[in-house]
Scaffold this motif. Structure first.
Motif, mmCIF file in Angstrom:
data_model
loop_
_atom_site.group_PDB
_atom_site.id
_atom_site.type_symbol
_atom_site.label_atom_id
_atom_site.label_comp_id
_atom_site.label_asym_id
_atom_site.label_seq_id
_atom_site.Cartn_x
_atom_site.Cartn_y
_atom_site.Cartn_z
ATOM 1 N N VAL A 1 0.825 -1.211 0.000
ATOM 2 C CA VAL A 1 0.000 0.000 0.000
ATOM 3 C C VAL A 1 0.858 1.258 0.000
ATOM 4 O O VAL A 1 0.632 2.188 -0.783
ATOM 5 C CB VAL A 1 -0.957 0.007 1.213
ATOM 6 N N LEU A 2 1.866 1.277 0.851
ATOM 7 C CA LEU A 2 2.694 2.472 0.994
ATOM 8 C C LEU A 2 3.344 2.936 -0.317
ATOM 9 O O LEU A 2 3.425 4.154 -0.566
ATOM 10 C CB LEU A 2 3.761 2.225 2.066
ATOM 11 N N PRO A 3 3.835 2.034 -1.192
ATOM 12 C CA PRO A 3 4.467 2.505 -2.439
ATOM 13 C C PRO A 3 3.551 3.359 -3.304
ATOM 14 O O PRO A 3 4.039 4.186 -4.082
ATOM 15 C CB PRO A 3 4.841 1.205 -3.150
ATOM 16 N N THR A 4 2.253 3.177 -3.189
ATOM 17 C CA THR A 4 1.322 3.976 -3.988
ATOM 18 C C THR A 4 1.327 5.442 -3.571
ATOM 19 O O THR A 4 1.017 6.332 -4.385
ATOM 20 C CB THR A 4 -0.104 3.398 -3.853
ATOM 21 N N PHE A 5 1.705 5.721 -2.325
ATOM 22 C CA PHE A 5 1.602 7.088 -1.796
ATOM 23 C C PHE A 5 2.950 7.766 -1.595
ATOM 24 O O PHE A 5 2.982 8.943 -1.230
ATOM 25 C CB PHE A 5 0.844 7.052 -0.461
ATOM 26 N N THR A 6 4.063 7.061 -1.781
ATOM 27 C CA THR A 6 5.359 7.722 -1.673
ATOM 28 C C THR A 6 5.589 8.626 -2.885
ATOM 29 O O THR A 6 5.039 8.384 -3.963
ATOM 30 C CB THR A 6 6.491 6.687 -1.574
ATOM 31 N N THR A 7 6.423 9.646 -2.704
ATOM 32 C CA THR A 7 6.624 10.638 -3.765
ATOM 33 C C THR A 7 8.062 10.716 -4.276
ATOM 34 O O THR A 7 8.354 11.496 -5.178
ATOM 35 C CB THR A 7 6.218 12.029 -3.253
ATOM 36 N N SER A 8 8.952 9.930 -3.724
ATOM 37 C CA SER A 8 10.357 10.014 -4.144
ATOM 38 C C SER A 8 10.612 9.383 -5.500
ATOM 39 O O SER A 8 11.629 9.658 -6.127
ATOM 40 C CB SER A 8 11.253 9.346 -3.089
ATOM 41 N N SER A 9 9.720 8.503 -5.955
ATOM 42 C CA SER A 9 9.859 7.897 -7.278
ATOM 43 C C SER A 9 8.497 7.921 -7.963
ATOM 44 O O SER A 9 7.461 7.849 -7.298
ATOM 45 C CB SER A 9 10.371 6.454 -7.164
ATOM 46 N N PRO A 10 8.492 8.006 -9.287
ATOM 47 C CA PRO A 10 7.208 8.074 -10.001
ATOM 48 C C PRO A 10 6.485 6.734 -9.983
ATOM 49 O O PRO A 10 7.095 5.668 -10.038
ATOM 50 C CB PRO A 10 7.626 8.447 -11.431
ATOM 51 N N GLY A 11 5.157 6.794 -9.912
ATOM 52 C CA GLY A 11 4.368 5.573 -9.948
ATOM 53 C C GLY A 11 4.364 4.849 -8.614
ATOM 54 O O GLY A 11 4.968 5.289 -7.628
ATOM 55 N N VAL B 1 16.633 2.995 -1.893
ATOM 56 C CA VAL B 1 16.766 3.110 -0.437
ATOM 57 C C VAL B 1 15.470 2.701 0.251
ATOM 58 O O VAL B 1 15.481 1.999 1.275
ATOM 59 C CB VAL B 1 17.162 4.549 -0.051
ATOM 60 N N GLN B 2 14.339 3.139 -0.284
ATOM 61 C CA GLN B 2 13.045 2.790 0.311
ATOM 62 C C GLN B 2 12.796 1.287 0.240
ATOM 63 O O GLN B 2 12.280 0.681 1.180
ATOM 64 C CB GLN B 2 11.926 3.547 -0.405
ATOM 65 N N LEU B 3 13.154 0.677 -0.901
ATOM 66 C CA LEU B 3 12.968 -0.762 -1.055
ATOM 67 C C LEU B 3 13.829 -1.530 -0.066
ATOM 68 O O LEU B 3 13.383 -2.513 0.537
ATOM 69 C CB LEU B 3 13.296 -1.176 -2.485
ATOM 70 N N ALA B 4 15.069 -1.068 0.120
ATOM 71 C CA ALA B 4 15.949 -1.727 1.087
ATOM 72 C C ALA B 4 15.388 -1.597 2.496
ATOM 73 O O ALA B 4 15.398 -2.573 3.277
ATOM 74 C CB ALA B 4 17.346 -1.110 1.011
ATOM 75 N N PHE B 5 14.899 -0.404 2.840
ATOM 76 C CA PHE B 5 14.322 -0.211 4.179
ATOM 77 C C PHE B 5 13.090 -1.091 4.380
ATOM 78 O O PHE B 5 12.920 -1.702 5.440
ATOM 79 C CB PHE B 5 13.953 1.260 4.377
ATOM 80 N N GLN C 1 17.052 -6.330 -13.992
ATOM 81 C CA GLN C 1 16.899 -5.174 -14.872
ATOM 82 C C GLN C 1 15.454 -4.679 -14.911
ATOM 83 O O GLN C 1 15.055 -3.997 -15.845
ATOM 84 C CB GLN C 1 17.360 -5.544 -16.288
ATOM 85 N N ASN C 2 14.698 -5.019 -13.887
ATOM 86 C CA ASN C 2 13.290 -4.634 -13.832
ATOM 87 C C ASN C 2 13.048 -3.660 -12.688
ATOM 88 O O ASN C 2 13.679 -3.754 -11.634
ATOM 89 C CB ASN C 2 12.386 -5.861 -13.640
ATOM 90 N N THR C 3 12.135 -2.728 -12.910
ATOM 91 C CA THR C 3 11.662 -1.862 -11.839
ATOM 92 C C THR C 3 10.487 -2.537 -11.155
ATOM 93 O O THR C 3 9.497 -2.889 -11.804
ATOM 94 C CB THR C 3 11.208 -0.500 -12.399
ATOM 95 N N LEU C 4 10.596 -2.742 -9.847
ATOM 96 C CA LEU C 4 9.541 -3.433 -9.111
ATOM 97 C C LEU C 4 8.361 -2.507 -8.864
ATOM 98 O O LEU C 4 8.485 -1.496 -8.166
ATOM 99 C CB LEU C 4 10.079 -3.958 -7.775
ATOM 100 N N VAL C 5 7.226 -2.831 -9.431
ATOM 101 C CA VAL C 5 5.981 -2.112 -9.175
ATOM 102 C C VAL C 5 5.281 -2.826 -8.021
ATOM 103 O O VAL C 5 4.800 -3.948 -8.172
ATOM 104 C CB VAL C 5 5.084 -2.076 -10.426
ATOM 105 N N LEU C 6 5.221 -2.172 -6.864
ATOM 106 C CA LEU C 6 4.708 -2.826 -5.660
ATOM 107 C C LEU C 6 3.347 -2.291 -5.208
ATOM 108 O O LEU C 6 2.576 -3.012 -4.577
ATOM 109 C CB LEU C 6 5.711 -2.676 -4.509
#
Length: 364
Positions: A149-159, A165-169, A311-316
Motif C-alpha cells: 500500500v505504501l508505495p502507492t503514496f510515496t513521492t520520491s519515485s514516479p508511480g 533506499v526505500q525498497l531496502a528499508f 533489470q526490472n523496476t519493481l511495481v509494488l
C-alpha cells in the motif's frame, strides 16, 4: 522387476524423473508437447517438494513444522517470480506484487474460508488459540500495508514504486517483523501456536501416524532440495510460453501472479483442510497464515536484494480496487479470529470474498 517398481513410493520416483525433464529441456525452445510435459513435471515437483517438507516438519513437530513448510513454499515462489521476471526483459514488472497480493487473498479468504467451512460443517463450531492467530494477523497486516500500500503514496519515485533506499528499508522492516513473529512462534510464546489439547476445548480424532525415522527424514530433506532446484529450473524453461499464453488469451497480466500463488499454495491448502477436518483448526491457521507471512515477509527482502542485478523496476503499490479488497480482508479476518471460535458463517464470508477476488482478477 515389476513388483519392485510398484513398491517404490511416488514421492521417491518423481524427483529424479522431474530432474531428467529439466535436463532434457534446459535452454531449448519448447513445442506444445514439451510444454505440457514441463508443466506436468513442474506441478509434480511442487507437490512432491511440499510432501517432503511435511515429512521433515512431522519429525521436528509444531510449530517448527509449519515454519519449514512456509519457508519451502516461499523458496518456490521467489524462484518462480525471479525466473519469470528475468525472462520478461527490462522494464517495470508487477509480477512480485501480483503474486504476493494473490497469496494473501488466497490464504486469508480461500484457505481460511474453506477450513472454517469444512471444520464447522463436521464439528459444528471450531476453536483455536486467539493469542497466536491474532499475532499472525497483526503481523501480516503490517507487512502487507508497508509493502503493497505504501508505495502507492510515496513521492520520491514516479508511480507505485519504491526508490532503492526505500525498497531496502522496506525489505529490512519486513524481515524484522517476520523474524520477530518466528521468534515468538518457536521460542518465548510457542504455546500460543500449539494445537489445543485433546479433551480441553477441541477434540482430535488422532489421525496422525507415527513420526518418520531419522533415515526417512534425511532422505526427504535431500529430495526436498532437489525438488526446489527442479521447480526453479522448470519455471525458467516454461516462462516464455506462460507469458505468451496470457497475452494470446487477452487475460490481464495479474493472472500470472494468481496462477503462481495458486500453484505453490495448493499442497499447503490440502494439508490445512485435512487438519480442519480433524478439528485441528489451530494447525490449519498456522499453515495458512504462516504461508502468507513467509510469502511477503521473505519474498520482499529477497527481491530487494535481487533488484541489485535485476533489470526490472519493481511495481509494488496496489491499485485502489486491490487496496479496498486488502482492507476488507484484513477487517474481516480480524473479526473472524478475535473471539477464538468460528462457525460456518465466517467460512462462507471468507469464501465469498475469495470469489470476488478471482472474478475481479479476470474482469478488472
Amino acid at each position: 522387476m515389476v513388483k519392485l517398481a510398484r513398491s517404490v513410493p511416488w514421492y521417491l520416483v518423481i524427483p529424479p524423473i522431474t530432474a531428467l525433464v529439466l535436463l532434457g529441456t534446459w535452454h531449448r525452445e519448447l513445442g506444445v508437447f514439451a510444454l505440457v510435459v514441463v508443466a506436468a513435471a513442474l506441478i509434480a515437483a511442487v507437490l512432491t517438494a511440499v510432501h517432503h517438507a511435511e515429512v521433515v516438519a512431522h519429525r521436528v513437530g509444531e510449530p517448527f513444522g509449519t515454519l519449514i513448510l512456509a519457508v519451502a513454499v516461499t523458496v518456490i515462489e521467489v524462484g518462480l517470480i525471479i525466473m519469470l521476471m528475468t525472462s520478461a526483459g527490462e522494464g517495470p514488472s508487477s509480477l512480485a506484487r501480483d503474486t504476493v497480493f494473490s497469496a494473501i487473498m488466497i490464504v486469508c479468504n480461500g484457505v481460511m474460508g474453506l477450513c472454517l467451512l469444512l471444520g464447522a460443517l463436521r464439528h459444528g463450531e471450531v476453536e483455536f488459540r486467539v493469542e497466536g492467530v491474532t499475532a499472525a494477523v497483526a503481523t501480516l497486516s503490517a507487512v502487507a500495508t508497508l509493502a503493497l500500500v505504501l508505495p502507492t503514496f510515496t513521492t520520491s519515485s514516479p508511480g507505485p514504486t519504491f526508490t532503492g533506499v526505500q525498497l531496502a528499508f522496506d525489505g529490512i522492516a519486513s524481515l524484522v517483523l517476520y523474524g520477530s513473529f518466528v521468534f515468538i512462534q518457536t521460542g518465548r510464546h510457542r504455546q500460543y501456536f500449539l494445537p489445543l489439547e485433546p479433551g480441553s476445548r477441541v477434540e482430535s480424532d488422532g489421525e496422525h501416524g507415527p513420526g518418520p525415522t531419522t533415515r526417512a527424514t534425511a532422505i526427504s530433506l535431500g529430495l526436498l532440495f532437489l525438488c526446489l532446484v527442479v521447480v526453479v529450473g522448470l519455471a525458467k524453461s516454461a516462462a516464455p510460453a506462460i507469458e505468451h499464453a496470457v497475452v494470446a488469451a487477452g487475460a490481464p497480466r495479474a493472472v500470472v501472479g494468481v496462477a503462481i500463488a495458486l500453484l505453490v499454495l495448493a499442497p499447503e491448502t490440502v494439508a490445512a483442510v485435512r487438519a480442519a477436518r480433524r478439528n485441528e483448526i489451530q494447525t490449519s491457521f498456522n499453515l495458512a497464515l504462516g504461508s502468507a507471512l513467509a510469502s511477503i515477509g521473505l519474498t520482499i527482502p529477497v527481491l530487494a536484494l535481487a533488484s541489485i542485478w535485476l533489470q526490472n523496476t519493481l511495481v509494488l503499490g496496489l491499485s485502489p480496487k486491490d487496496m479496498v479488497l486488502l482492507a476488507l480482508t484484513i477487517v474481516v479476518t480480524t473479526l473472524t479470529v478475535a473471539p477464538g471460535r468460528a462457525t460456518l458463517m465466517q467460512g462462507a464470508v471468507h469464501l465469498t470474498l475469495f470469489g470476488v477476488f478471482l472474478f475481479l482478477s479476470l474482469v478488472p
